[in-house]
Structure formats: C-alpha cells, structure tokens
Motif scaffolding. Structure first.
Motif, mmCIF file in Angstrom:
data_model
loop_
_atom_site.group_PDB
_atom_site.id
_atom_site.type_symbol
_atom_site.label_atom_id
_atom_site.label_comp_id
_atom_site.label_asym_id
_atom_site.label_seq_id
_atom_site.Cartn_x
_atom_site.Cartn_y
_atom_site.Cartn_z
ATOM 1 N N PHE A 175 0.831 -1.197 0.000
ATOM 2 C CA PHE A 175 0.000 0.000 0.000
ATOM 3 C C PHE A 175 0.867 1.248 0.000
ATOM 4 N N HIS A 176 0.451 2.258 -0.771
ATOM 5 C CA HIS A 176 1.120 3.562 -0.778
ATOM 6 C C HIS A 176 0.056 4.624 -0.568
ATOM 7 N N PRO A 177 0.229 5.510 0.414
ATOM 8 C CA PRO A 177 -0.809 6.493 0.715
ATOM 9 C C PRO A 177 -1.192 7.405 -0.438
ATOM 10 N N PHE A 178 -0.255 7.659 -1.355
ATOM 11 C CA PHE A 178 -0.530 8.606 -2.428
ATOM 12 C C PHE A 178 -0.679 7.897 -3.778
ATOM 13 N N THR A 179 -1.732 7.086 -3.847
ATOM 14 C CA THR A 179 -2.093 6.395 -5.081
ATOM 15 C C THR A 179 -3.477 6.873 -5.510
ATOM 16 N N GLY A 180 -3.601 7.215 -6.809
ATOM 17 C CA GLY A 180 -4.851 7.779 -7.318
ATOM 18 C C GLY A 180 -5.932 6.740 -7.545
#
Length: 358
Positions: free
Chosen positions: A315-320
């Motif tokens: 998981f990456h917090p800044f994924t669209g």
C-alpha cells in the motif's frame, strides 16, 4: 646502555608522532548543522543520535563536529562555510531552509561533499536525503481516526513546505480511511522548535474540540499539554513516551545512523555520488516506537497491520485517483506519486477544510 635506551625512546616518540600524523591525515572530518538544540527530544536530537552512532561505528577513522540551533538563512550559510573552511570532508545540513545556503557553500568548496536533508535541489557535490515521513503520518491518521471520540484531530504544523503539507494530507487520508466523519484542524506555528508556542497551539486545538494531537514540531510540549488536558497524542521524530505516558499513543521515530554510516563509507571508498535518498519503513530508518499497551486491541492491531502493508509495498498512501480540496484531480487513477512528485506537493487533499498559508 643509556644511549640505547634514549635511542629506543626517541625512535618510539618518532613512531608515535608519525602514527599520529598519518591518523590525522587519514581521519575523515564530518560536520553537522542542526536547526534545533540537540536536547529538543525530536528532530535534531535524533540526527545527533545518528551522528554518535556513526562516530562509534568508525572509531578513530572519523571525527565529527556539530553546530546546534542554527537559524535558516544567512546564519546557516556562515556556519556551513566555516565547517567547509575548517577541513570537513562531508557536511550534513539537516533542515529544509538550509537548502540554498548549502548550495552556495558547495559551489565555493567543490571538493567537499554536502548532504542536505528534506530538500530537492542537487549539484555535483550536493545530495538530498529525506524520510518517507508520510508513511508514519498515515499510520498516525489511522490510529487517530479510530481513537477520537470527538471526530476531531489536531495538527501542529511548522512551515508550509512540501514535507509538512504532504504529511498533513497523509494524516487526513489515514484517518478518513477508518472514520468518514473525521475533521482535521491545523495550527501553523512557523517554528520547528519553540515549546511555548507548541504548547499554546496544542491548548488552542484542544479548546476547539481536538482530542488527538499530532505535531510537526520538535519538542514534547504538545504531548505534555495533551496529558494535562486529558487527551491523546503521537510523538514526533523520537520516542516521546517518557514525557506523557498516559497521553502517548506511540511515536514515529527517525533513525538516521544507517544513512550516515553508509554515506561516510561511500566517501571513504570514493563511490559517493550526488543523488536523492528516501528512507522509510522498508529499510527501518523510520520506525513505530513504544505503542501504548493500554490502547484498545483493535487500534494496536490496526497500527501493526497498516505499518506492515506500507513497509511491504502493498500500500502507498498517495495512489490515485485523488483530488485536492478544490475538486481538481491531482493523482490519476492507478498512478502512485513518484519521489519527485512527492517532493513538490503543494495542495491539500479533498476533505481538508483549510487553506495553505502563503
């Protein structure tokens, strides 16, 4: 016999002097510039812990110098220049506002290697290094979103630079993921370290209904204020559990020693090159410290699980897709912000009811 003893002693003295001279010639000098005092128990404290660990690792091969509480701007340039003039081989400048002063000094001293923390400008002898602090902020947001009873969390912000704006967004995204009713209130204090201002900001936020305190400043004052007022908080940069054991949920700790050891070794080996380095959960340079054992089991489990997902890359917090708070798309569907894009975040995510100061 006396002559032989004198000759032996003289030979020993000469050998000692030569050994000392060789050691002095080979010993690498490493300098550090801190924006706060080493006793801030936050950002500068952890940089200095990293310096000390690096010094222990290399022993007599390295000597270190640090200058603390250096204001960003002209004072920083004078300090950095003086370190370069005095024979330091590597200089670490540890605050965003040191970026241009570092570049100016580096131009004057092309043989010196410079490492600047949290910046985005490089040159032939200047590298950047940063932490993925947004990873820790997302975990903080998840925990805060679950723990709040007022649905209102507070953020004490230092300066409106990309690192801070990015982390505010990450806190909100984490909280929103578990609590659709969450509200985030922000107070800007325009300082990295001022316990009085930080404490006042914490109390102002608590007066507005905040019951979970998150900070982007470096003293434990907000946590201490939280404990006095019966609310909870999360430690910044170092393990702050000892200052407010009841209020402290956990801390997100910066661990700089591995980067300092690696960098100095590369300079010794002649393999150092100008680059952008980001450290995070994946390489344990960012850590979750001292989770309060009295937290509810579901919150402790959420902290562990969220940390694991980010650390593994799942998981990456800044994924669209993602929009800013004006409704404009800032991250397209399926796209994850690159490090270069992360370094330039200058917008609030959708849902944050606030404006970024000029």
């Amino acid at each position: 016999m006396k002559l032989n003893r004198w000759m032996s002693a003289a030979a020993l003295s000469i050998t000692t002097l030569l050994s000392s001279a060789v050691l002095a010639e080979e010993q690498m000098k490493v300098g550090f510039v801190y924006v706060g005092p080493v006793g801030d128990h936050g950002w500068s404290y952890e940089h200095d812990q990293g310096r000390q660990e690096m010094e222990k690792h290399f022993g007599e091969k390295v000597s270190t110098t640090y200058v603390e509480s250096v204001p960003e701007g002209a004072d920083a340039e004078r300090v950095i220049t003086q370190l370069a003039k005095s024979g330091h081989d590597v200089i670490f400048t540890t605050s965003f506002g040191y970026m241009n002063p570092t570049l100016k000094a580096a131009k004057r001293f092309p043989k010196v290697k410079f490492e600047h923390a949290t910046g985005y400008k490089r040159s032939k002898n200047v590298s950047n290094y940063a932490l993925r602090t947004y990873e820790g902020r997302y975990v903080s947001g998840v925990a805060a979103g679950m723990a709040t009873k007022t649905n209102t969390i507070g953020y004490i912000a230092s300066f409106p630079i990309p690192e801070v704006i990015r982390d505010i967004n990450s806190v909100y995204l984490g909280a929103k993921s578990v609590n659709p009713d969450i509200k985030l209130k922000i107070v800007w204090v325009n300082t990295w370290y001022d316990p009085g201002k930080e404490s006042d900001a914490a109390n102002a936020l608590i007066d507005q209904g905040v019951d979970i305190m998150i900070q982007h400043t470096d003293s434990p004052a907000p946590l201490i204020a939280a404990e006095k007022r019966g609310v909870m908080g999360i430690g910044q940069a170092s393990d702050m559990s000892g200052f407010a054991p009841k209020a402290h949920m956990f801390s997100v700790r910066d661990v700089w020693a591995p980067h300092y050891i690696r960098t100095v070794q590369e300079v010794m080996d002649g393999t150092w090159k100008s680059e952008d380095y980001w450290g995070g959960f994946a390489d344990d340079i960012l850590q979750i410290a001292s989770v309060n054992p009295d937290l509810p089991a579901d919150i402790k489990e959420a902290i562990t699980a969220t940390h694991a997902k980010i650390k593994s890359g799942e998981f990456h917090p800044f994924t669209g897709p993602m929009k800013d708070n004006s409704g404009k798309e800032v991250i397209a569907a399926g796209h994850t912000l690159t490090d270069t894009e992360l370094a330039g975040v200058n917008w609030y995510v959708e849902g944050i009811d606030a404006k970024i100061p000029n």
